[in-house]
Design an enzyme around this catalytic site. Structure first.
Site: not given
Length: 680
Positions: A43-44, A46-47, A92-93, A126, A128, A130, A149, A186, A238, A326, A420, A423, A438, A443
């Site tokens: 990381d150093a 890279y920085d 959507s799916l 694939e 899915k 979240d 979306r 996603e 995707y 799902k 009801c 009312c 009702c 009402c």
DNA sequence: TAGCCTCGAGTTCA
DNA sequence: CTCGAGGCTA
């Protein structure tokens, strides 16, 4: 492929070369780190490279380009997000919740394609993710727009925030970069990142996010991209949107192309030949679920071939060539303490479960709809029962089943109310209907909800006039019907609790502005039973004005597509009720002037209605309807005197006879086509 | 008459 | 998001 810090151009080669080199290296290491998960430098280090690039760009501002790694975090915060209309809607799916439903999907696919049942379709599987769906637009290889979306048609511009995602290239690499590429993906947060963010939040004394998806959503919707930059979001691509100058024949080829351009693709994506392989993948992912570094809520199965996808086509909201499988949603056990009754705008009384608060996937749930009494009886739900609760689609809580073994005998069976709860009017169950209604006209919750509906966003869109204010208007006796809204004065509003000048002006302004809305909105706002947004719009287009609609006969109504006897009757009885007419008159007198519905172009068939009957050979019913609608006409289902033409194919039956009886012009398919051709 | 497909209506929590 | 119900087509 390995780049070392030593064998590269030195600063003396000129700033431009060095800047290019640094960018190349930084993107390369970004990719190793974020996409391939095999960092080659610390990381150093890279920085150090990053800071060198920053220094050079400060020194030579001419060398700054939008795709430079230093430009991932933009400048000032936005005021708000601008809407973006997707070129192709994001659908959507359809869901499957178990292996059996996955197999049903496979059978449907083969049925539509006309393939034998034992054919093995090539699928792509694939995980899915979240997270949140986004669409990225690359123009000539450069990331130009990223949007959420939204409702599938229009989303929000979150480009600045998406640019902070380090695994995402700001410029596509590799050969043959397309002129225009839209990619759907996603956005999500890894579990590590989620925990880190929540730890920070808690240190600052802020409420933690309930789950990684909420955290990702919150981060993506930050107006200040500098905050988003501190939330290490990830993204997997995707699906293609519009792609010009690229042709993939299959999902597999598409994924390969994405990888070639440096776009991140989930490494767990896998082809499956035949549905059993896809089911096995689903089972396998469910096993692996807990050990993945991010949350998934299922798998997605897609037909691999784009040609077959095209053949399968789409329904209105979802493609026929893919299914979301799902995993069972996370559940919790709690006690159902009571069954409450809620009265809606139409008088339907809905039972709602009052639950002992329980946490499900990070959110505390205390209520859940029970839908109706059939449902309660079917599941044998009693007050005091211990029940299993889940969040359907991870959002709306639902009572799944009771645990009868936990019963003490003190549980009470719930019955539909006879009166009801609000009312006291009689509550009855209309024959053949599940709902209990009702019957009271006065009402309070019905009146409140119907006025709130009138003012709601998709109806008259009176900004700021929600349940709370409607409630006050009613209790102060300022409003009896929606028409009264247009007679309110500033003084009326000032009688409200906690009402200032500013707020009163806003409300008055919003009411004034609502006087001119499209006719369809006004019809929808009236709250006629069975007339929702779509039907209202269809009515507005068919009749053009409120007066015409008021006068429309049952026959005329029925001749409109998607309006049958029930809906037509409901519209007729609404306008046959003098009280309703009075309200409308009073509203019009106050200056409500519905605006013209946008008419379709052309309009050579405007006002004409067509009925297609028999076996059509030159076009399908859908195509025929499209052609008629394109010319401003209506394609309807049944023949009446109002029908302009009946187009008869082979073996036309009763409709053709009826047309002859009524003297309606009958056309052959060829004659219809001739009619379509330009007159000159 | 059955089996899609759409639409309408009601709903949760932060 | 879900269920129920209306409309259309085969």
């Amino acid at each position: 492929m390995q780049l070392s810090l030593l064998d590269v151009a030195s600063p003396e080669d000129g700033p431009r070369t060095r800047v290019d080199e640094l960018r190349r290296q930084l993107e390369h290491h970004n990719r190793l780190y974020y996409v391939l998960d095999t960092p080659a430098i610390t990381d150093a280090e890279y920085d150090a490279l990053f800071r060198e690039l920053q220094r050079l760009e400060e020194q030579y501002p001419d060398l700054v380009t939008p795709d430079s790694p230093t430009q991932r975090v933009g400048g000032a915060a936005l005021e708000k997000f601008t809407p973006v209309t997707h070129r192709l809607p994001l659908l959507s799916l359809e869901n499957a919740t178990n292996a059996e439903e996955i197999r049903e999907f496979d059978l449907r696919v083969k049925k539509v394609l006309g393939l034998p049942q034992d054919e093995a379709i090539s699928y792509i599987c694939e995980p899915k993710m979240d997270g949140l769906a986004v669409e990225l637009v690359y123009e000539d290889g450069l990331l130009t727009v990223a949007s959420t979306r939204g409702d599938g048609v229009t989303g929000e511009d979150v480009t600045e925030n998406i640019r902070t995602i380090r695994s995402l290239p700001l410029r596509l690499s590799g050969e043959s970069v397309p002129g225009l590429l839209e990619v759907r993906g996603e956005v999500f947060l890894s579990l590590d990142a989620f925990q880190k963010i929540n730890a920070e939040k808690e240190e600052n004394g802020e409420a933690p996010f309930a789950n990684p998806r909420n955290a990702a959503a919150g981060s993506l919707r930050q107006l200040d991209p500098r905050i988003t930059a501190r939330r290490p979001l990830s993204l997997y691509c995707y699906a293609p949107g519009v792609a010009e100058g690229a042709d993939f024949l299959s999902q597999q080829e598409f994924f390969a192309a994405l990888a070639g351009w440096g776009l991140p693709v989930n490494p767990l994506v896998r082809p499956a030949v035949g549905i059993e392989a896809a089911v096995a993948y689903y089972d396998e992912m469910q096993q692996q679920r807990e050990s993945l570094p991010y949350e998934i809520d299922g798998t997605v199965i897609k037909v691999d071939s784009f040609a077959l996808q095209g053949e399968l086509g789409e329904k209105s909201r979802s493609p026929r060539w893919a299914v979301a499988c799902k995993f069972p949603p996370r559940q919790a056990v709690t006690v159902l303490e009571d069954i409450l009754l809620s009265v809606g705008r139409t008088g339907v009384i809905t039972p709602v479960a009052q639950l002992r608060p329980v946490e499900i996937s990070g959110v505390t749930v205390s209520r859940a709809t029970l839908h109706n009494w059939d449902e309660i009886a079917l599941k044998d739900i009693r007050i005091g029962d211990t029940v299993v609760v889940e969040r359907a689609g991870d959002v709306i809580p639902a009572v799944v089943r009771v645990l009868p073994e936990k019963r003490t005998g003190a549980e009470q069976v719930a019955f539909p109310p006879e009166k009801c709860p609000e009312c006291g009017s009689a509550a009855t169950r209309i024959a053949d209907e599940v709902a209990v209604r009702c019957m009271g006209l006065a009402c309070p919750p019905q009146i409140r909800e119907s006025i709130a509906h009138f003012a709601s966003r998709n109806a008259m869109d009176i900004d700021g006039l929600g349940d709370k204010f409607v409630e006050q208007l009613l209790s102060l006796g300022l409003v009896q019907s929606v028409a009264d809204l247009y007679y309110l004065t500033r003084d009326d509003f000032m009688r409200f609790e906690r009402m200032g000048d500013k707020l009163a002006s806003n409300l008055l302004g919003a009411i004034e502005a609502s006087k001119q809305r499209e006719l369809g909105r006004l019809i929808f706002a009236l709250g006629i039973r069975h007339v929702g947004e779509r039907t209202a719009k269809a009515l507005a287009q068919a009749f053009g004005s409120l007066e015409n609609l008021e006068k429309a006969t049952f026959e005329e109504l029925v001749s409109i597509r998607d309006i049958g006897a029930t809906v037509a009757q409901s519209i007729r009885s609404f306008f046959d009720n003098q009280a309703n007419i009075d309200v409308i008159q009073r509203m019009l007198a106050a200056g409500v002037t519905p605006t013209e519905e946008k008419k379709k172009v052309g309009g050579r068939f405007s006002g004409k209605s067509f009925v297609f009957t028999g076996a059509l050979t030159r076009f399908t019913r859908d195509e025929a309807r499209q052609m008629v609608e394109d010319e401003g006409g209506n394609a309807v289902g049944s023949v009446s005197r109002k029908t302009s033409y009946v187009v008869a194919g082979e073996d036309a039956g009763s409709k053709l006879n009826k047309a002859r009886e009524l003297g309606v012009t009958v056309l052959t398919e060829d004659e219809f086509i001739t009619l379509l051709e330009p007159a000159d």
